[in-house]
Design a protein around this motif. Structure first.
Motif, PDB file in Angstrom:
ATOM      1  N   PRO A  32       0.806  -1.235   0.000  1.00  0.00           N
ATOM      2  CA  PRO A  32       0.000   0.000   0.000  1.00  0.00           C
ATOM      3  C   PRO A  32       0.837   1.282   0.000  1.00  0.00           C
ATOM      4  N   LYS A  33       1.982   1.269   0.668  1.00  0.00           N
ATOM      5  CA  LYS A  33       2.797   2.482   0.749  1.00  0.00           C
ATOM      6  C   LYS A  33       3.320   2.910  -0.616  1.00  0.00           C
ATOM      7  N   LEU A  34       3.349   1.972  -1.564  1.00  0.00           N
ATOM      8  CA  LEU A  34       3.839   2.315  -2.895  1.00  0.00           C
ATOM      9  C   LEU A  34       2.965   3.375  -3.552  1.00  0.00           C
ATOM     10  N   LYS A  35       1.683   3.432  -3.165  1.00  0.00           N
ATOM     11  CA  LYS A  35       0.778   4.449  -3.725  1.00  0.00           C
ATOM     12  C   LYS A  35       1.206   5.864  -3.341  1.00  0.00           C
ATOM     13  N   GLU A  36       1.961   6.001  -2.248  1.00  0.00           N
ATOM     14  CA  GLU A  36       2.378   7.318  -1.781  1.00  0.00           C
ATOM     15  C   GLU A  36       3.530   7.901  -2.588  1.00  0.00           C
ATOM     16  N   ILE A  37       4.211   7.043  -3.346  1.00  0.00           N
ATOM     17  CA  ILE A  37       5.432   7.485  -4.014  1.00  0.00           C
ATOM     18  C   ILE A  37       5.099   8.468  -5.133  1.00  0.00           C
ATOM     19  N   ASP A  38       5.639   9.668  -5.007  1.00  0.00           N
ATOM     20  CA  ASP A  38       5.518  10.687  -6.050  1.00  0.00           C
ATOM     21  C   ASP A  38       6.735  11.597  -5.936  1.00  0.00           C
ATOM     22  N   LYS A  39       6.638  12.804  -6.468  1.00  0.00           N
ATOM     23  CA  LYS A  39       7.789  13.718  -6.457  1.00  0.00           C
ATOM     24  C   LYS A  39       7.861  14.568  -5.193  1.00  0.00           C
ATOM     25  N   THR A  40       6.960  14.293  -4.246  1.00  0.00           N
ATOM     26  CA  THR A  40       6.990  15.033  -2.979  1.00  0.00           C
ATOM     27  C   THR A  40       8.221  14.630  -2.168  1.00  0.00           C
ATOM     28  N   PRO A  41       9.038  15.594  -1.691  1.00  0.00           N
ATOM     29  CA  PRO A  41      10.226  15.251  -0.887  1.00  0.00           C
ATOM     30  C   PRO A  41       9.833  14.501   0.381  1.00  0.00           C
ATOM     31  N   ARG A  42      10.639  13.496   0.738  1.00  0.00           N
ATOM     32  CA  ARG A  42      10.402  12.693   1.936  1.00  0.00           C
ATOM     33  C   ARG A  42      11.666  12.666   2.789  1.00  0.00           C
ATOM     34  N   SER A  43      11.472  12.483   4.097  1.00  0.00           N
ATOM     35  CA  SER A  43      12.600  12.489   5.020  1.00  0.00           C
ATOM     36  C   SER A  43      13.342  11.164   4.985  1.00  0.00           C
ATOM     37  N   ALA A  44      14.551  11.151   5.538  1.00  0.00           N
ATOM     38  CA  ALA A  44      15.332   9.924   5.641  1.00  0.00           C
ATOM     39  C   ALA A  44      14.615   8.894   6.507  1.00  0.00           C
ATOM     40  N   ALA A  45      13.941   9.370   7.575  1.00  0.00           N
ATOM     41  CA  ALA A  45      13.198   8.462   8.446  1.00  0.00           C
ATOM     42  C   ALA A  45      12.060   7.782   7.679  1.00  0.00           C
ATOM     43  N   TYR A  46      11.412   8.540   6.815  1.00  0.00           N
ATOM     44  CA  TYR A  46      10.329   7.981   5.997  1.00  0.00           C
ATOM     45  C   TYR A  46      10.871   6.838   5.146  1.00  0.00           C
ATOM     46  N   TRP A  47      12.029   7.041   4.528  1.00  0.00           N
ATOM     47  CA  TRP A  47      12.557   6.025   3.628  1.00  0.00           C
ATOM     48  C   TRP A  47      13.055   4.798   4.372  1.00  0.00           C
ATOM     49  N   ARG A  48      13.570   4.968   5.571  1.00  0.00           N
ATOM     50  CA  ARG A  48      13.950   3.806   6.370  1.00  0.00           C
ATOM     51  C   ARG A  48      12.736   2.933   6.671  1.00  0.00           C
ATOM     52  N   GLU A  49      11.649   3.589   7.061  1.00  0.00           N
ATOM     53  CA  GLU A  49      10.411   2.858   7.341  1.00  0.00           C
ATOM     54  C   GLU A  49       9.861   2.212   6.072  1.00  0.00           C
ATOM     55  N   PHE A  50       9.938   2.937   4.972  1.00  0.00           N
ATOM     56  CA  PHE A  50       9.411   2.420   3.700  1.00  0.00           C
ATOM     57  C   PHE A  50      10.171   1.163   3.273  1.00  0.00           C
ATOM     58  N   VAL A  51      11.491   1.208   3.323  1.00  0.00           N
ATOM     59  CA  VAL A  51      12.289   0.058   2.886  1.00  0.00           C
ATOM     60  C   VAL A  51      12.028  -1.158   3.773  1.00  0.00           C
ATOM     61  N   THR A  52      11.880  -0.948   5.076  1.00  0.00           N
ATOM     62  CA  THR A  52      11.573  -2.053   5.984  1.00  0.00           C
ATOM     63  C   THR A  52      10.241  -2.699   5.627  1.00  0.00           C
ATOM     64  N   ASP A  53       9.241  -1.854   5.380  1.00  0.00           N
ATOM     65  CA  ASP A  53       7.913  -2.361   5.000  1.00  0.00           C
ATOM     66  C   ASP A  53       7.979  -3.054   3.640  1.00  0.00           C
ATOM     67  N   PHE A  54       8.704  -2.484   2.706  1.00  0.00           N
ATOM     68  CA  PHE A  54       8.856  -3.050   1.359  1.00  0.00           C
ATOM     69  C   PHE A  54       9.505  -4.436   1.430  1.00  0.00           C
ATOM     70  N   ALA A  55      10.524  -4.548   2.285  1.00  0.00           N
ATOM     71  CA  ALA A  55      11.216  -5.831   2.428  1.00  0.00           C
ATOM     72  C   ALA A  55      10.260  -6.905   2.923  1.00  0.00           C
ATOM     73  N   LYS A  56       9.423  -6.550   3.866  1.00  0.00           N
ATOM     74  CA  LYS A  56       8.469  -7.508   4.430  1.00  0.00           C
ATOM     75  C   LYS A  56       7.421  -7.912   3.403  1.00  0.00           C
ATOM     76  N   ARG A  57       6.887  -6.960   2.685  1.00  0.00           N
ATOM     77  CA  ARG A  57       5.738  -7.221   1.804  1.00  0.00           C
ATOM     78  C   ARG A  57       6.134  -7.857   0.472  1.00  0.00           C
TER      79      ARG A  57
END
Length: 524
Positions: free
Chosen positions: A287-312
């Protein structure tokens, strides 16, 4: 089991089900074939299916025979409840025990005969026997064990909708979602086929037509489910129903069914729901993949995203690892997040090139984005483009769609690493659309063949039992072949007519698919 109920093998099963429903009519119908082994060989070789039919005028009133309940008589409500009731046996423990014992005995006898794995014992063997050869008393005894299903299935036919209330968007792991009830509904359909063939054997034609109507309705209901696999099971159920219809067409008392089939909606099994679901499957899994666009994101956001991506993506990779070298990561367990981070580093150059080529980012802006955002932005766009290049052809005639999808597959294979290693996710979740479309069209073709035979029977009733020289001479329109959009081939030689159609030659999905070739003659 042919289908274990898990979408872990979802995409492979989609292809296999496509192949499964390609099998044409059961060759036990053909008079020269008497064994399952012979039937299998005949299907593979595409031999002629021989049918002896009887002239029969259209029924009057013409539209009285209906395979689906009239819309004015349909009830609001969910037919799935009734199928589940019919599957549940409820308090039928004694019947269930007897059926288990019957199967166990058959398995043991098959093993002793050196035929382990062959389903040529009751009740499965009843599916391979022509009604004229039915062991009626034996079949009646078996059907008594599941007689409680009959009123439930009559009731299911009255309802307009079908829903398992899956709410897949609430699942943490849609790729692991279980579908055991779909496998069991196929067992339900087999029992219906046995009921129908016994009715034909006992000259209970009205009962046979009622059961065929229940089966047509069941196939349509299953096709309303969310999954492409469920749709293909619906096609398989309809396929064995059309087998039964052809057996019925040989019976001298079978009424003309042309208008019964002509009244069916087109398409009978509507693929729109499962196609829409498939189109969004990756976003349901991640589901988090739907959020991906050109909006700047923090380093903390990407750490959480990669962890979730790895699981899913873990289970997708476990499945794809054996059949597809393009996976997100072969590393599982504690080191998976670290491995995916390394994959991101390696994919940055391809992602940058892709985003610039697609003009999603400019040379000036691209340097302001973190590596994770570049890679996932490119991956997401690549998936959307390739996915729609497959799915858009579902809205065109088959002869066009199969060529375009084949070309898209070829291009996709050439561009396999276009956005780096994460492009593998696209190949890992896309179903085989050419196999799906072929299965769907094969089912539609079979309905068209049924109508063609009924048109020939109708003409025979008008001209003294003679075969017409051309399908254009039929008193009602004969549908075209859905594969080609052109008329079926029809040739008459004396008292025999050959109805046939060559399949398109431009796709590997036809490799094991015999062409249509049916020999028709009127009974003397």
């Amino acid at each position: 089991m042919f289908f274990d109920g898990s979408i872990r093998n979802y995409f492979q099963w989609a292809i296999l089900y496509g192949v499964y429903v390609f099998a044409w009519f059961p060759i036990s119908i053909a008079q020269e074939n008497t064994s399952k082994a012979t039937a299998t060989k005949s299907v593979a070789q595409g031999e002629t299916l021989k049918l002896t039919i009887h002239p029969k005028a259209e029924t009057k009133p013409s539209l009285n025979l209906k395979l689906l309940s009239d819309t004015t008589e349909q009830l609001d409500g969910n037919a799935a409840i009734f199928y589940l009731k019919a599957l549940g046996f409820l308090e039928q423990d004694n019947a269930r025990a007897q059926i288990r014992e019957m199967r166990k005995k058959g398995e043991e006898q098959a093993k002793l005969a050196g035929k382990e794995g062959a389903l040529d014992y009751p009740p499965y063997s009843y599916l391979e026997i022509h009604p004229r050869d039915y062991p009626k008393a034996e079949v009646r005894d078996y059907l008594k064990l599941v007689a409680f299903q009959e009123p439930i299935l009559r009731e299911a036919r009255r309802y307009s909708s079908f829903s398992m209330h899956r709410n897949i968007h609430l699942s943490d792991n849609p790729v692991g979602y279980l579908l055991p009830e779909i496998q069991n509904i196929r067992e339900l359909a087999r029992n219906q086929t046995i009921r129908c063939r016994l009715a034909i054997a006992e000259n209970r034609i009205d009962d046979a037509i009622e059961i065929i109507g229940q089966q047509v309705t069941m196939s349509r209901h299953i096709g309303m489910d969310d999954f492409l696999v469920s749709y293909l099971v619906g096609c398989a159920v309809l396929g064995i129903t059309l087998d039964d219809t052809m057996l019925l067409q040989e019976h001298p008392e079978c009424p003309n069914l042309y208008w019964a089939f002509a009244q069916l909606p087109s398409p009978l099994l509507d693929p729109d729901r499962c196609i829409a679901f498939e189109r969004q499957f990756l976003y349901l899994q991640i589901p988090k993949l739907k959020e991906i666009d050109k909006t700047p994101r923090s380093a903390a956001y990407w750490r959480e995203f990669v962890t979730d991506f790895a699981k899913r993506t873990s289970e997708i990779d476990q499945y794809n690892e054996e059949r597809n070298p393009a996976v997100v990561s072969r590393v599982q367990g504690d080191k998976r997040v670290e491995a995916i981070q390394k994959g991101i580093e390696e994919s940055v150059p391809q992602a940058r090139d892709y985003l610039l080529d697609r003009r999603i980012l400019t040379k000036e802006s691209i340097v302001t984005y973190p590596k994770e955002q570049l890679v996932f932005l490119a991956m997401k766009d690549y998936y959307d483009v390739i996915r729609d290049d497959h799915f858009k052809w579902c809205h065109t005639p088959y002869s066009i769609a199969i060529e375009k999808i084949s070309a898209t597959n070829d291009q996709m294979n050439k561009d396999r690493a276009k956005v780096g290693s994460f492009s593998g996710l696209t190949y890992g979740v896309l179903p085989s659309m050419d196999a799906f479309l072929t299965a769907m069209t094969r089912t539609r073709q079979r309905v068209a063949v049924i109508q063609a035979i009924e048109a020939i029977r109708m003409a025979g009733a008008e001209n003294g039992g003679k075969l017409i020289d051309s399908l254009d001479e039929a008193p009602v329109p004969v549908p075209s072949d859905p594969f080609t959009g052109k008329p079926f081939s029809y040739q008459v030689n004396g008292d025999v007519a050959i109805l046939s159609s060559d399949l398109p030659k431009n796709s590997s999905v036809f490799r094991n698919t015999p062409p249509v070739r049916i020999e028709l003659k009127f009974a003397k």
